[in-house]
Design a protein around this motif. Structure first.
Motif, PDB file in Angstrom:
ATOM      1  N   ALA A  41       0.816  -1.219   0.000  1.00 31.23           N
ATOM      2  CA  ALA A  41       0.000   0.000   0.000  1.00 31.23           C
ATOM      3  C   ALA A  41       0.848   1.267   0.000  1.00 31.23           C
ATOM      4  CB  ALA A  41      -0.948  -0.001   1.194  1.00 31.23           C
ATOM      5  N   VAL A  42       1.881   1.310   0.836  1.00 24.59           N
ATOM      6  CA  VAL A  42       2.703   2.519   0.919  1.00 24.59           C
ATOM      7  C   VAL A  42       3.459   2.746  -0.383  1.00 24.59           C
ATOM      8  CG1 VAL A  42       4.635   3.606   2.127  1.00 24.59           C
ATOM      9  CG2 VAL A  42       2.897   2.378   3.433  1.00 24.59           C
ATOM     10  N   ALA A  43       3.990   1.675  -0.986  1.00 27.02           N
ATOM     11  CA  ALA A  43       4.718   1.810  -2.247  1.00 27.02           C
ATOM     12  C   ALA A  43       3.799   2.263  -3.377  1.00 27.02           C
ATOM     13  CB  ALA A  43       5.394   0.493  -2.602  1.00 27.02           C
ATOM     14  N   VAL A  44       2.588   1.709  -3.426  1.00 24.81           N
ATOM     15  CA  VAL A  44       1.629   2.128  -4.456  1.00 24.81           C
ATOM     16  C   VAL A  44       1.231   3.586  -4.239  1.00 24.81           C
ATOM     17  CG1 VAL A  44      -0.703   1.779  -5.358  1.00 24.81           C
ATOM     18  CG2 VAL A  44       0.766  -0.197  -4.896  1.00 24.81           C
ATOM     19  N   ALA A  45       1.006   3.963  -2.979  1.00 29.26           N
ATOM     20  CA  ALA A  45       0.654   5.357  -2.670  1.00 29.26           C
ATOM     21  C   ALA A  45       1.775   6.301  -3.103  1.00 29.26           C
ATOM     22  CB  ALA A  45       0.375   5.506  -1.177  1.00 29.26           C
ATOM     23  N   ARG A  46       3.016   5.910  -2.874  1.00 27.79           N
ATOM     24  CA  ARG A  46       4.157   6.742  -3.289  1.00 27.79           C
ATOM     25  C   ARG A  46       4.197   6.880  -4.812  1.00 27.79           C
ATOM     26  NH1 ARG A  46       7.647   4.236  -0.697  1.00 27.79           N
ATOM     27  NH2 ARG A  46       7.690   5.602   1.133  1.00 27.79           N
ATOM     28  N   PHE A  47       3.885   5.794  -5.513  1.00 25.80           N
ATOM     29  CA  PHE A  47       3.821   5.872  -6.975  1.00 25.80           C
ATOM     30  C   PHE A  47       2.753   6.863  -7.417  1.00 25.80           C
ATOM     31  CE2 PHE A  47       1.311   4.466 -10.638  1.00 25.80           C
ATOM     32  CZ  PHE A  47       2.239   4.629 -11.654  1.00 25.80           C
ATOM     33  N   LEU A  48       1.558   6.785  -6.811  1.00 24.89           N
ATOM     34  CA  LEU A  48       0.472   7.684  -7.188  1.00 24.89           C
ATOM     35  C   LEU A  48       0.848   9.149  -6.940  1.00 24.89           C
ATOM     36  CD1 LEU A  48      -2.567   5.689  -5.715  1.00 24.89           C
ATOM     37  CD2 LEU A  48      -1.800   5.763  -8.105  1.00 24.89           C
ATOM     38  N   ARG A  49       1.610   9.383  -5.885  1.00 28.24           N
ATOM     39  CA  ARG A  49       2.023  10.761  -5.574  1.00 28.24           C
ATOM     40  C   ARG A  49       3.128  11.266  -6.498  1.00 28.24           C
ATOM     41  NH1 ARG A  49       5.445  11.573  -0.280  1.00 28.24           N
ATOM     42  NH2 ARG A  49       6.952  10.702  -1.770  1.00 28.24           N
ATOM     43  N   ASP A  50       4.094  10.393  -6.809  1.00 31.29           N
ATOM     44  CA  ASP A  50       5.307  10.851  -7.484  1.00 31.29           C
ATOM     45  C   ASP A  50       5.310  10.652  -8.993  1.00 31.29           C
ATOM     46  OD1 ASP A  50       6.159  11.467  -4.957  1.00 31.29           O
ATOM     47  OD2 ASP A  50       7.473   9.724  -4.747  1.00 31.29           O
ATOM     48  N   ASP A  51       4.416   9.809  -9.512  1.00 29.82           N
ATOM     49  CA  ASP A  51       4.407   9.571 -10.953  1.00 29.82           C
ATOM     50  C   ASP A  51       4.174  10.892 -11.688  1.00 29.82           C
ATOM     51  OD1 ASP A  51       4.088   7.645 -13.339  1.00 29.82           O
ATOM     52  OD2 ASP A  51       2.275   8.892 -13.419  1.00 29.82           O
ATOM     53  N   PRO A  52       5.014  11.231 -12.676  1.00 35.34           N
ATOM     54  CA  PRO A  52       4.906  12.534 -13.346  1.00 35.34           C
ATOM     55  C   PRO A  52       3.555  12.777 -14.020  1.00 35.34           C
ATOM     56  CG  PRO A  52       6.999  11.473 -13.870  1.00 35.34           C
ATOM     57  CD  PRO A  52       6.165  10.454 -13.158  1.00 35.34           C
ATOM     58  N   THR A  53       2.916  11.710 -14.501  1.00 33.57           N
ATOM     59  CA  THR A  53       1.624  11.871 -15.172  1.00 33.57           C
ATOM     60  C   THR A  53       0.490  12.084 -14.185  1.00 33.57           C
ATOM     61  OG1 THR A  53       2.366  10.466 -16.995  1.00 33.57           O
ATOM     62  CG2 THR A  53      -0.006  10.810 -16.788  1.00 33.57           C
ATOM     63  N   LEU A  54       0.564  11.414 -13.045  1.00 29.12           N
ATOM     64  CA  LEU A  54      -0.511  11.486 -12.053  1.00 29.12           C
ATOM     65  C   LEU A  54      -0.305  12.628 -11.056  1.00 29.12           C
ATOM     66  CD1 LEU A  54      -0.926   7.670 -11.332  1.00 29.12           C
ATOM     67  CD2 LEU A  54      -2.438   9.122 -12.696  1.00 29.12           C
ATOM     68  N   ARG A  55       0.825  12.619 -10.376  1.00 30.93           N
ATOM     69  CA  ARG A  55       1.152  13.631  -9.362  1.00 30.93           C
ATOM     70  C   ARG A  55      -0.032  13.882  -8.422  1.00 30.93           C
ATOM     71  NH1 ARG A  55       5.577  14.704  -7.367  1.00 30.93           N
ATOM     72  NH2 ARG A  55       5.104  16.899  -7.034  1.00 30.93           N
ATOM     73  N   LEU A  56      -0.554  12.790  -7.839  1.00 33.54           N
ATOM     74  CA  LEU A  56      -1.651  12.919  -6.868  1.00 33.54           C
ATOM     75  C   LEU A  56      -1.034  13.345  -5.537  1.00 33.54           C
ATOM     76  CD1 LEU A  56      -3.591   9.731  -7.991  1.00 33.54           C
ATOM     77  CD2 LEU A  56      -4.278  12.119  -8.376  1.00 33.54           C
ATOM     78  N   ASP A  57      -0.770  14.636  -5.435  1.00 34.63           N
ATOM     79  CA  ASP A  57       0.030  15.167  -4.332  1.00 34.63           C
ATOM     80  C   ASP A  57      -0.783  15.672  -3.153  1.00 34.63           C
ATOM     81  OD1 ASP A  57      -1.042  17.336  -5.674  1.00 34.63           O
ATOM     82  OD2 ASP A  57       0.880  18.025  -6.478  1.00 34.63           O
ATOM     83  N   PHE A  58      -2.108  15.535  -3.215  1.00 31.07           N
ATOM     84  CA  PHE A  58      -2.942  16.048  -2.123  1.00 31.07           C
ATOM     85  C   PHE A  58      -4.017  15.035  -1.754  1.00 31.07           C
ATOM     86  CE2 PHE A  58      -6.730  18.722  -0.862  1.00 31.07           C
ATOM     87  CZ  PHE A  58      -6.292  18.937   0.438  1.00 31.07           C
ATOM     88  N   CYS A  59      -4.040  14.634  -0.495  1.00 28.13           N
ATOM     89  CA  CYS A  59      -5.112  13.796   0.043  1.00 28.13           C
ATOM     90  C   CYS A  59      -6.126  14.720   0.704  1.00 28.13           C
ATOM     91  CB  CYS A  59      -4.547  12.788   1.037  1.00 28.13           C
ATOM     92  SG  CYS A  59      -5.812  11.783   1.865  1.00 28.13           S
ATOM     93  N   THR A 136       0.011   8.338   6.143  1.00 22.12           N
ATOM     94  CA  THR A 136       0.486   9.656   6.557  1.00 22.12           C
ATOM     95  C   THR A 136       1.910   9.935   6.086  1.00 22.12           C
ATOM     96  OG1 THR A 136      -0.998   9.750   8.471  1.00 22.12           O
ATOM     97  CG2 THR A 136       0.964  11.125   8.561  1.00 22.12           C
ATOM     98  N   PRO A 137       2.820   8.936   6.055  1.00 21.85           N
ATOM     99  CA  PRO A 137       4.157   9.224   5.521  1.00 21.85           C
ATOM    100  C   PRO A 137       4.149   9.673   4.059  1.00 21.85           C
ATOM    101  CG  PRO A 137       4.207   7.212   6.832  1.00 21.85           C
ATOM    102  CD  PRO A 137       2.761   7.588   6.663  1.00 21.85           C
ATOM    103  N   ILE A 138       3.090   9.373   3.323  1.00 24.59           N
ATOM    104  CA  ILE A 138       2.983   9.784   1.923  1.00 24.59           C
ATOM    105  C   ILE A 138       2.228  11.108   1.812  1.00 24.59           C
ATOM    106  CG2 ILE A 138       2.246   9.097  -0.393  1.00 24.59           C
ATOM    107  CD1 ILE A 138       4.416   7.315   0.886  1.00 24.59           C
ATOM    108  N   TRP A 139       1.099  11.220   2.506  1.00 26.89           N
ATOM    109  CA  TRP A 139       0.303  12.453   2.492  1.00 26.89           C
ATOM    110  C   TRP A 139       0.131  12.920   3.932  1.00 26.89           C
ATOM    111  CZ3 TRP A 139      -1.741   8.238  -0.492  1.00 26.89           C
ATOM    112  CH2 TRP A 139      -1.555   8.383  -1.871  1.00 26.89           C
ATOM    113  N   ARG A 140       0.812  13.978   4.305  1.00 34.32           N
ATOM    114  CA  ARG A 140       0.759  14.452   5.688  1.00 34.32           C
ATOM    115  C   ARG A 140      -0.651  14.869   6.099  1.00 34.32           C
ATOM    116  NH1 ARG A 140       4.444  16.298   9.614  1.00 34.32           N
ATOM    117  NH2 ARG A 140       3.213  16.344  11.534  1.00 34.32           N
TER     118      ARG A 140
END
Length: 224
Positions: A41-59, A136-140
Motif C-alpha cells: 500500500a505505501v509503495a503504491v501510494a508513493r507511486f500515485l504521488r510521485d508519478d509525473p503523469t498522475l502527481r496525486l500530491d494532495f489527500c 500519513t508518511p505519503i500524504w501528511r
C-alpha cells in the motif's frame, strides 16, 4: 487524466507483486475506487504521488467505513432442460461476507489540477485494533484523519507518527461510528457531562426521600 484501469495497470507494473482491485460503486456517486493490498500500500501510494503523469500530491480526506457481516444475493443466467427443452433461466444464490473495516482516501493533483482518484485499504475483520498501514508518511494531510478513523472505528494504523484519540476522551473504550455501537446511558466518566447524560444516569441510582418530601439522588451518583 488516465482511466482507473490504466492507473491500476501502471501501478502494478511500478510496484511488482502488488495486488490492486477496482471496486465499483453502485450508489448515486458511481465513483469506483482502487483497493490496495496491505503489503504494497505505501509503495503504491508513493507511486500515485510521485508519478509525473498522475502527481496525486494532495489527500483531501480520509474516511472510515464499517461493513457488518452480510448476505449478498446473486442472480446468474444458467441453462436448464425444462420439459425437454433447454432454456436459459435465472438462478439465485446467496454469498455470506464477513465484516471488515475500510479506510478510504480521496486524492487530487494540485500540480495537474485533476482528480479525484479514490483508493481504499481493507482490514481482515472487525476486531479491535485491526491493522492497516498508515499513509500519513505519503500524504501528511492524512495524519489527523487517520487518527479520527482510529478513534471512531478502532483501526490501528501502523507507522502512524502520533496515533491517539482525537475526538473521544482517553478513558473512552468504544468506537462510536461502528454500526453495532450502542450508546451507554451511564458514563463512568465524561469531562463535561451534559444534561441529557446526567438525566439518563439517574435511572441507575435509587432516589431517597428528603425531609421536605423532595427526592434526592444518592451520594454515589458520579455526576454530583
Amino acid at each position: 487524466m488516465e482511466t482507473l484501469e490504466q492507473i491500476k495497470s501502471r501501478a502494478e507494473l511500478a510496484v511488482p507483486g502488488s495486488k490492486i482491485d477496482i471496486v465499483l460503486n453502485p450508489g448515486p456517486a458511481n465513483q469506483p475506487s482502487l483497493l490496495i493490498d496491505h503489503e504494497h500500500a505505501v509503495a503504491v501510494a508513493r507511486f500515485l504521488r510521485d508519478d509525473p503523469t498522475l502527481r496525486l500530491d494532495f489527500c483531501s480526506n480520509a474516511t472510515g467505513v464499517d461493513w457488518l457481516d452480510r448476505t449478498v444475493k446473486k442472480t446468474n443466467k444458467v441453462k436448464k432442460v425444462i420439459e425437454g427443452v433447454e432454456k436459459e433461466v435465472d438462478e439465485t444464490s446467496e454469498e455470506k461476507i464477513s465484516g471488515y473495516l475500510e479506510a478510504v482516501y480521496h486524492l487530487y493533483s494540485i500540480t495537474h489540477k485533476h482528480g479525484p482518484v479514490v483508493i481504499r485499504l481493507r482490514t481482515k475483520d472487525r476486531v479491535e485494533g485491526a491493522p492497516l498501514p498508515s499513509l500519513t508518511p505519503i500524504w501528511r494531510s492524512a495524519e489527523f484523519q487517520e487518527r479520527e478513523i482510529f478513534d471512531l472505528y478502532g483501526v490501528r494504523f501502523d507507522q502512524h507518527p502520533d496515533l491517539r484519540r482525537i475526538l473521544m476522551w482517553d478513558e473512552f473504550t468504544d468506537y462510536p461510528m461502528r454500526k453495532d455501537y450502542r450508546e451507554p446511558d451511564d458514563y463512568e466518566y465524561e469531562p463535561t457531562p451534559h444534561d441529557d447524560v446526567m438525566e439518563k444516569a439517574k435511572g441507575h441510582y435509587t432516589p431517597r426521600p428528603q425531609s421536605d418530601g423532595a427526592e434526592q439522588i444518592t451520594a454515589t451518583d458520579p455526576h454530583r
